[in-house]
Design a protein around this motif. Structure first.
Motif, PDB file in Angstrom:
ATOM      1  N   TYR A 124      33.371  46.377  36.866  1.00 46.09           N
ATOM      2  CA  TYR A 124      33.668  46.779  38.244  1.00 46.09           C
ATOM      3  C   TYR A 124      34.569  45.745  38.931  1.00 46.09           C
ATOM      4  O   TYR A 124      35.489  46.095  39.662  1.00 46.09           O
ATOM      5  CB  TYR A 124      32.375  46.947  39.048  1.00 46.09           C
ATOM      6  N   LEU A 125      34.303  44.457  38.693  1.00 43.06           N
ATOM      7  CA  LEU A 125      35.124  43.412  39.303  1.00 43.06           C
ATOM      8  C   LEU A 125      36.473  43.287  38.614  1.00 43.06           C
ATOM      9  O   LEU A 125      37.508  43.133  39.276  1.00 43.06           O
ATOM     10  CB  LEU A 125      34.380  42.068  39.261  1.00 43.06           C
ATOM     11  N   THR A 126      36.472  43.364  37.280  1.00 37.63           N
ATOM     12  CA  THR A 126      37.737  43.193  36.559  1.00 37.63           C
ATOM     13  C   THR A 126      38.704  44.350  36.809  1.00 37.63           C
ATOM     14  O   THR A 126      39.900  44.216  36.549  1.00 37.63           O
ATOM     15  CB  THR A 126      37.485  43.061  35.043  1.00 37.63           C
ATOM     16  N   ALA A 127      38.190  45.479  37.335  1.00 39.53           N
ATOM     17  CA  ALA A 127      39.086  46.566  37.723  1.00 39.53           C
ATOM     18  C   ALA A 127      39.922  46.174  38.944  1.00 39.53           C
ATOM     19  O   ALA A 127      40.981  46.751  39.195  1.00 39.53           O
ATOM     20  CB  ALA A 127      38.296  47.833  38.035  1.00 39.53           C
ATOM     21  N   LEU A 128      39.441  45.169  39.682  1.00 38.01           N
ATOM     22  CA  LEU A 128      40.163  44.699  40.876  1.00 38.01           C
ATOM     23  C   LEU A 128      40.898  43.395  40.619  1.00 38.01           C
ATOM     24  O   LEU A 128      42.027  43.196  41.078  1.00 38.01           O
ATOM     25  CB  LEU A 128      39.170  44.498  42.034  1.00 38.01           C
ATOM     26  N   ILE A 129      40.253  42.475  39.882  1.00 38.41           N
ATOM     27  CA  ILE A 129      40.834  41.161  39.638  1.00 38.41           C
ATOM     28  C   ILE A 129      40.333  40.633  38.305  1.00 38.41           C
ATOM     29  O   ILE A 129      39.144  40.767  37.986  1.00 38.41           O
ATOM     30  CB  ILE A 129      40.472  40.183  40.791  1.00 38.41           C
ATOM     31  N   ASP A 130      41.215  40.048  37.531  1.00 38.08           N
ATOM     32  CA  ASP A 130      40.860  39.557  36.204  1.00 38.08           C
ATOM     33  C   ASP A 130      40.409  38.103  36.297  1.00 38.08           C
ATOM     34  O   ASP A 130      41.230  37.192  36.405  1.00 38.08           O
ATOM     35  CB  ASP A 130      42.060  39.692  35.261  1.00 38.08           C
ATOM     36  N   GLY A 287      40.124  51.392  41.898  1.00 37.47           N
ATOM     37  CA  GLY A 287      39.809  50.295  42.817  1.00 37.47           C
ATOM     38  C   GLY A 287      38.822  50.708  43.889  1.00 37.47           C
ATOM     39  O   GLY A 287      37.911  49.947  44.246  1.00 37.47           O
ATOM     40  N   LEU A 288      38.977  51.924  44.421  1.00 37.14           N
ATOM     41  CA  LEU A 288      38.078  52.414  45.465  1.00 37.14           C
ATOM     42  C   LEU A 288      36.659  52.535  44.935  1.00 37.14           C
ATOM     43  O   LEU A 288      35.697  52.082  45.579  1.00 37.14           O
ATOM     44  CB  LEU A 288      38.556  53.775  45.976  1.00 37.14           C
ATOM     45  N   SER A 290      35.378  51.006  42.369  1.00 37.94           N
ATOM     46  CA  SER A 290      34.883  49.666  42.044  1.00 37.94           C
ATOM     47  C   SER A 290      34.351  48.967  43.291  1.00 37.94           C
ATOM     48  O   SER A 290      33.305  48.301  43.246  1.00 37.94           O
ATOM     49  CB  SER A 290      35.985  48.829  41.414  1.00 37.94           C
ATOM     50  N   ILE A 291      35.053  49.114  44.405  1.00 35.86           N
ATOM     51  CA  ILE A 291      34.596  48.489  45.653  1.00 35.86           C
ATOM     52  C   ILE A 291      33.246  49.055  46.080  1.00 35.86           C
ATOM     53  O   ILE A 291      32.343  48.313  46.479  1.00 35.86           O
ATOM     54  CB  ILE A 291      35.651  48.692  46.765  1.00 35.86           C
ATOM     55  N   LEU A 294      30.631  47.616  43.770  1.00 33.77           N
ATOM     56  CA  LEU A 294      30.395  46.197  44.044  1.00 33.77           C
ATOM     57  C   LEU A 294      29.578  46.010  45.317  1.00 33.77           C
ATOM     58  O   LEU A 294      28.731  45.110  45.398  1.00 33.77           O
ATOM     59  CB  LEU A 294      31.733  45.454  44.145  1.00 33.77           C
TER      60      LEU A 294
END
Length: 446
Positions: A124-130, A287-288, A290-291, A294
């Motif tokens: 879920y986080l890596t979909a936004l930032i690696d 991204g949506l 995933s947010i 999270l």
């Protein structure tokens, strides 16, 4: 007996305002039950039981409903005594047993927060930032600890907002799966396919341990007994209704996820519902989603860390843990020692465990707590109170005890070892608290 078992109204003390009716209580319990577990553990269940994820969820739902009947009786019978530790104290009157039940609750909060921290740092986080998973999880726990130290003022309104965000993500999954199914692109036949090389019944019971993790949270309703209007009627309706609602949502998620995505691929993801949304082909921005996931995970982790730190504080106030756990910040009045200890243990478990093993440890700890509650309700059947309350038929706690023992037998030796370490640490702290109290009594005799 009148202190804890009396009616809601007391002429000597007005108590808390009874402002919560069935709809709001229902929303609160749904919010606590429909938590982060389903966002993280669908894949783990798929590895045990293949496409028949619905089966362990049904088993977990039955166990949850049986235990909910016990809580409905205890909460309505003793509306001023919240929590399994208090019920154990009434039933057995043994300080160590009461402490152990409370400490297991505290330990379950720590372990759950660690599991959710690992989930937060996954797909879920890596979909936004690696970013590397371990440092991300540690930073996540530190941020939650700072919020906890500052002071968390929880309210039903805030919980309702968080619940809406969490449920919106689950609704998205159900809708996209329905779109895939109605378009004829899914594979419903996978729903009857079990994991290869795993006997179906063995896999179902193994997965039901993980599935039960998704139903945890309803026991928190015991803390609101003094604020509910007509709890004898409101609690059973809200409790059973909320658990059945959560069960229905989970079953729809399980059916849809397997129809859309191969269980083998599902088992490989640490963000399984994000993978399902992506595999559906429906234009939902990753991204949506995933947010949303999270936020659900962070909200759950914070609530469990708050719960664990407050349980530690309460046990210290009751002189069952060393007095240091009751120290508070001068300005914020938050139990900083208990908060820091909880954070430290959460970080250690996050770095040494994974989502599945930590979730199984949480379930083992809480099954022991629920076992205590189910035995307590049978012992307390003979205790009469002067107000109306829900009464569970005796066969329900008996079945709950049998079901809990059955699930406990499915736990691996490694998970039992983790629980044994918790019990050993707790016992040492209990003995340290007793030694401290005896020393103080000798130095300052009353």
């Amino acid at each position: 007996m009148t202190e804890e078992t009396g009616t809601a109204t007391s002429k000597s003390s007005p108590g808390l305002k009874r402002a919560i009716g069935v709809p709001l209580l229902f929303a609160f319990i749904v919010g606590d039950t429909l938590g982060a577990g389903i966002y993280t553990l669908v894949g783990t269940m798929a590895s045990d039981v293949g496409g028949a994820i619905w089966l362990p969820l049904l088993i977990a739902l039955v166990v949850a409903l049986l235990t909910a009947a016990t809580y409905a009786e205890l909460i309505t019978k003793y509306p001023h005594a919240g929590g399994a530790a208090r019920y154990a104290d009434r039933a057995f009157g043994i300080p160590y047993v009461s402490f152990l039940v409370g400490f297991l609750m505290m330990a379950s909060g720590i372990t759950t927060a660690a599991a959710l921290a690992n989930a937060f740092a996954g797909d879920y986080l890596t979909a936004l930032i690696d970013v590397p998973a371990a440092p991300a999880a540690v930073v996540f726990i530190i941020l939650l600890t700072l919020i906890n130290l500052r002071g968390v003022k929880e309210s039903l309104a805030a919980n309702l907002i968080a619940s809406v965000i969490e449920v919106s993500g689950l609704v998205i999954v159900i809708v996209v799966c329905a779109i895939v199914f109605t378009s004829g692109n899914g594979e419903p036949s996978r729903l009857l396919e079990f994991a290869p090389d795993v006997p179906p019944l063995q896999g179902a019971f193994a997965a039901s341990i993980v599935a039960f993790f998704s139903f945890l949270g309803f026991e928190a309703a015991a803390n609101m007994a003094e604020e509910v209007r007509n709890p004898s009627k409101a609690y059973p309706r809200a409790l059973f209704g909320a658990i059945c609602t959560a069960g229905l949502v989970y079953l729809l998620i399980a059916l849809g996820a397997v129809i859309v995505m191969d269980p083998t691929e599902l088992a490989e993801s640490t963000g399984p519902l994000l993978a399902v949304v992506g595999a559906s082909g429906v234009a939902i921005p990753p991204g949506l989603f995933s947010i949303i996931a999270l936020i659900a995970i962070a909200n759950g982790a914070l609530l469990f860390m708050v719960m664990a730190s407050r349980v530690g504080y309460g046990l210290a106030e009751a002189e069952l843990l060393p007095r240091a756990f009751s120290r508070v910040l001068p300005g914020r009045r938050t139990p900083w020692v208990s908060i820091v200890v909880v954070a430290g243990l959460t970080i250690v478990l996050t770095l040494t465990g994974n989502v599945a093993s930590l979730a199984e440890t949480t379930v083992l700890l809480l099954l022991l707590v629920f076992l205590s509650a189910n035995v307590s309700v049978l012992v307390l059947k003979k205790d009469k109170v002067d107000h109306e309350h829900f009464s569970a038929p005796r066969f329900m706690p008996v079945l709950a005890i049998i079901a809990s023992i059955a699930l406990l037998t499915q736990q691996s030796a490694a998970i039992w070892l983790s629980a044994a370490v918790y019990v050993a640490i707790g016992s040492l702290l209990f003995l340290a608290a007793r030694a401290q109290r005896k020393h103080e009594d000798r130095v300052n005799p009353r």
